[in-house]
Scaffold this motif. Structure first.
Motif, PDB file in Angstrom:
ATOM      1  N   PHE A   1       0.611  -1.235  -0.062  1.00  0.00           N
ATOM      2  CA  PHE A   1       0.000  -0.131   0.117  1.00  0.00           C
ATOM      3  C   PHE A   1       1.166   1.185  -0.016  1.00  0.00           C
ATOM      4  O   PHE A   1       1.868   1.133   0.892  1.00  0.00           O
ATOM      5  CB  PHE A   1      -0.860   0.162   1.429  1.00  0.00           C
ATOM      6  CG  PHE A   1      -2.203  -1.221   0.851  1.00  0.00           C
ATOM      7  CD1 PHE A   1      -3.561  -0.409   0.704  1.00  0.00           C
ATOM      8  CD2 PHE A   1      -2.334  -2.179   1.795  1.00  0.00           C
ATOM      9  CE1 PHE A   1      -4.536  -0.905   0.520  1.00  0.00           C
ATOM     10  CE2 PHE A   1      -2.935  -3.261   1.478  1.00  0.00           C
ATOM     11  CZ  PHE A   1      -4.201  -2.688   0.857  1.00  0.00           C
TER      12      PHE A   1
ATOM     13  N   THR B   1       0.645   4.986   0.883  1.00  0.00           N
ATOM     14  CA  THR B   1      -0.297   6.653   1.780  1.00  0.00           C
ATOM     15  C   THR B   1       0.200   7.343   0.901  1.00  0.00           C
ATOM     16  O   THR B   1       1.872   7.955   1.386  1.00  0.00           O
ATOM     17  CB  THR B   1      -0.283   6.024   2.926  1.00  0.00           C
ATOM     18  OG1 THR B   1      -0.743   4.972   2.930  1.00  0.00           O
ATOM     19  CG2 THR B   1      -1.865   6.916   3.166  1.00  0.00           C
TER      20      THR B   1
ATOM     21  N   LEU C   1      -2.502  -0.767   7.935  1.00  0.00           N
ATOM     22  CA  LEU C   1      -3.328  -1.226   7.143  1.00  0.00           C
ATOM     23  C   LEU C   1      -3.500  -2.860   7.129  1.00  0.00           C
ATOM     24  O   LEU C   1      -4.563  -3.802   6.397  1.00  0.00           O
ATOM     25  CB  LEU C   1      -3.293  -1.483   5.308  1.00  0.00           C
ATOM     26  CG  LEU C   1      -4.201   0.280   5.332  1.00  0.00           C
ATOM     27  CD1 LEU C   1      -3.742   0.451   3.866  1.00  0.00           C
ATOM     28  CD2 LEU C   1      -5.251   1.141   6.261  1.00  0.00           C
TER      29      LEU C   1
ATOM     30  N   ASP D   1      -8.282  -2.695  -0.575  1.00  0.00           N
ATOM     31  CA  ASP D   1      -8.075  -2.152  -1.888  1.00  0.00           C
ATOM     32  C   ASP D   1      -7.999  -1.120  -1.332  1.00  0.00           C
ATOM     33  O   ASP D   1      -6.707  -0.430  -1.600  1.00  0.00           O
ATOM     34  CB  ASP D   1      -9.348  -2.184  -2.800  1.00  0.00           C
ATOM     35  CG  ASP D   1      -9.302  -3.442  -3.212  1.00  0.00           C
ATOM     36  OD1 ASP D   1      -8.382  -4.345  -3.657  1.00  0.00           O
ATOM     37  OD2 ASP D   1     -10.331  -3.888  -4.263  1.00  0.00           O
ATOM     38  N   SER D   2      -8.501  -0.211  -0.339  1.00  0.00           N
ATOM     39  CA  SER D   2      -8.099   1.227  -0.208  1.00  0.00           C
ATOM     40  C   SER D   2      -8.583   1.332   0.949  1.00  0.00           C
ATOM     41  O   SER D   2      -8.849   0.465   1.969  1.00  0.00           O
ATOM     42  CB  SER D   2      -8.699   1.883  -1.700  1.00  0.00           C
ATOM     43  OG  SER D   2     -10.003   2.212  -0.847  1.00  0.00           O
TER      44      SER D   2
ATOM     45  N   SER E   1      -4.658   5.970   0.988  1.00  0.00           N
ATOM     46  CA  SER E   1      -4.196   4.826   1.108  1.00  0.00           C
ATOM     47  C   SER E   1      -4.721   4.278  -0.383  1.00  0.00           C
ATOM     48  O   SER E   1      -6.430   3.243  -0.603  1.00  0.00           O
ATOM     49  CB  SER E   1      -3.875   4.595   2.236  1.00  0.00           C
ATOM     50  OG  SER E   1      -3.460   4.645   3.149  1.00  0.00           O
ATOM     51  N   ALA E   2      -3.775   3.342  -1.190  1.00  0.00           N
ATOM     52  CA  ALA E   2      -3.859   2.660  -2.472  1.00  0.00           C
ATOM     53  C   ALA E   2      -3.357   1.182  -2.126  1.00  0.00           C
ATOM     54  O   ALA E   2      -1.894   1.465  -2.437  1.00  0.00           O
ATOM     55  CB  ALA E   2      -4.320   3.571  -3.021  1.00  0.00           C
ATOM     56  N   ARG E   3      -4.030   0.080  -2.814  1.00  0.00           N
ATOM     57  CA  ARG E   3      -3.150  -0.770  -3.074  1.00  0.00           C
ATOM     58  C   ARG E   3      -2.379  -1.159  -4.143  1.00  0.00           C
ATOM     59  O   ARG E   3      -2.672  -0.056  -5.536  1.00  0.00           O
ATOM     60  CB  ARG E   3      -4.061  -2.369  -3.478  1.00  0.00           C
ATOM     61  CG  ARG E   3      -3.230  -4.204  -3.333  1.00  0.00           C
ATOM     62  CD  ARG E   3      -4.802  -4.925  -3.658  1.00  0.00           C
ATOM     63  NE  ARG E   3      -4.681  -4.924  -2.087  1.00  0.00           N
ATOM     64  CZ  ARG E   3      -4.853  -6.631  -1.361  1.00  0.00           C
ATOM     65  NH1 ARG E   3      -3.983  -7.199  -1.982  1.00  0.00           N
ATOM     66  NH2 ARG E   3      -5.502  -6.275  -0.018  1.00  0.00           N
ATOM     67  N   THR E   4      -1.370  -1.152  -4.662  1.00  0.00           N
ATOM     68  CA  THR E   4       0.069  -1.320  -5.866  1.00  0.00           C
ATOM     69  C   THR E   4       0.207  -2.520  -6.381  1.00  0.00           C
ATOM     70  O   THR E   4       0.153  -3.754  -4.882  1.00  0.00           O
ATOM     71  CB  THR E   4       0.358  -0.629  -5.600  1.00  0.00           C
ATOM     72  OG1 THR E   4       1.406  -0.833  -4.428  1.00  0.00           O
ATOM     73  CG2 THR E   4       0.113   1.109  -4.670  1.00  0.00           C
TER      74      THR E   4
END
Length: 395
Positions: free
Chosen positions: A71, A73, A186, A250-251, A263-266
């Protein structure tokens, strides 16, 4: 950010204590910032919680979902944290790279009981830009209703115990000083969210033991729809966790909190390379630093001396008024602690007579105007506004 106090365990409880490393090194180093977190016992202001109270239910422990994730952020244009973790069976292992005030690396390893709840955890904190600097390790073992906690501060070990629920869950809140709570793991939130049932709008109370500080608290989680779970942030706001059909995060959207992070999953990321890049920027004088550093302004109104003390937020590529700071709502006129105004003799502001003393300044922004509020309460955090203490409102 919410307030916290420095605490140290004593006789099974907690007493106030100064950070043990305070003053040894530069103010932004782990040597100063780290104990402020790891010896912390958070004291949150008494703001009313924005949380559901109509119905609650007991936790369920669903089978863990195997997952490997990274993740990123962000706060506006700035990347402020990167987390990588892997969950397999009862084991959860991860790394968090935090950039404020300087780059700090958290490595955590948590073992869960087969039926749910935490059994053991180890957290290591280091400052990659200072390889000879202090190192900090917190080890926790939960046996029945007792948590045995050992804190190793560069070879100096202190141990203590505290009573906990037998099915206690882990938590990991990061950040230092006024930025405490900037990022919350997370990987660990995903384990907590797995205890929330399918019913919508029902509060699940999750007892949590912070695996870095040893602080015991209760998190409140609510399933808003089949794919969104909200978790409370210091009882004043919600962070929304976006979940996929398998129950994986996921976010995370904390724009409704005082942190305003996303925050985003990458895809897969080499965290070692991330640490090296951020540490290099620190050495080159490009660290993020305190997110909203303190500032002041002083002058005179006639014969009166006037001083304003505030914390200065940074735009970071964001639209502030009407977005980050909503129109029509009371704003702290700064960041972190409430902005203070001190005058040493009576003054007239906007036609209002203000006696000598210390006040706080608040603002209600609108698209075409703003209202300045002078309030008689001071010394509080910037989320703690009491309209009954208003001295004057100036359009």
């Amino acid at each position: 950010m919410e307030q916290h106090r420095h605490c140290a365990p004593a006789d099974g409880g907690w007493t106030m204590a100064p950070p043990p490393w305070l003053g040894r090194r530069r103010s932004v180093s782990l040597a100063v910032a780290l104990p402020a977190l790891l010896a912390a016992c958070a004291a949150h202001p008494a703001d009313a919680a924005r949380r559901d109270t109509a119905s609650r239910h007991n936790r369920t422990f669903a089978a863990p979902v195997p997952d490997t994730a990274t993740f990123v952020t962000t706060l506006g244009d700035d990347t402020i944290a990167v987390e990588r973790y892997r969950r397999a069976g009862t084991a959860l292992v991860g790394d968090i790279v935090l950039r404020a005030p300087v780059t700090v690396l958290y490595h955590y390893a948590i073992t869960f009981r087969p039926g749910g709840g935490m059994e053991r955890s180890v957290v290591d904190l280091t400052e990659p830009g200072a390889p000879d600097g202090p190192r900090y390790r917190t080890t926790i073992a939960v046996d029945g209703g007792t948590a045995r906690i050992a804190v190793d501060s560069s070879g100096v070990v202190k141990t203590y115990r505290r009573s906990v629920p037998a099915d206690i869950m882990p938590g990991l809140m990061t950040g230092f000083g006024s930025d405490y709570g900037l990022y919350i793991s997370l990987g660990i939130y995903q384990a907590d969210a797995a205890t929330v049932g399918p019913a919508l709008g029902v509060v699940t109370d999750v007892p949590v033991l912070d695996v870095a500080s040893g602080e015991l608290s209760t998190k409140h989680l609510v399933r808003r729809n089949p794919t969104d779970v909200d978790v409370d942030y210091f009882r004043i706001a919600w962070t929304r966790l976006g979940m996929d059909a398998r129950g994986r995060i996921d976010s995370a959207n904390a724009s409704g909190t005082t942190e305003k992070t996303l925050s985003a999953r990458t895809g897969p990321m080499n965290v070692d390379s991330v640490v090296a890049a951020f540490a290099r920027r620190d050495r080159e004088g490009e660290s993020v630093g305190q997110l909203s550093p303190p500032a002041s302004a002083a002058g005179r109104i006639g014969a009166a001396s006037v001083t304003i003390r505030y914390n200065s937020p940074r735009r970071r590529g964001r639209v502030i008024l009407g977005a980050t700071v909503p129109y029509g709502q009371v704003w702290r006129t700064g960041a972190d602690a409430a902005t203070e105004l001190t005058v040493d003799r009576p003054v007239i502001i906007g036609g209002k007579r203000i006696p000598a003393g210390t006040y706080t300044l608040w603002t209600i922004p609108e698209p075409d105007r703003a209202t300045l509020i002078i309030n008689g309460q001071y010394g509080q955090w910037g989320t703690d506004y009491d309209s009954t203490r208003d001295v004057a409102r100036v359009p």
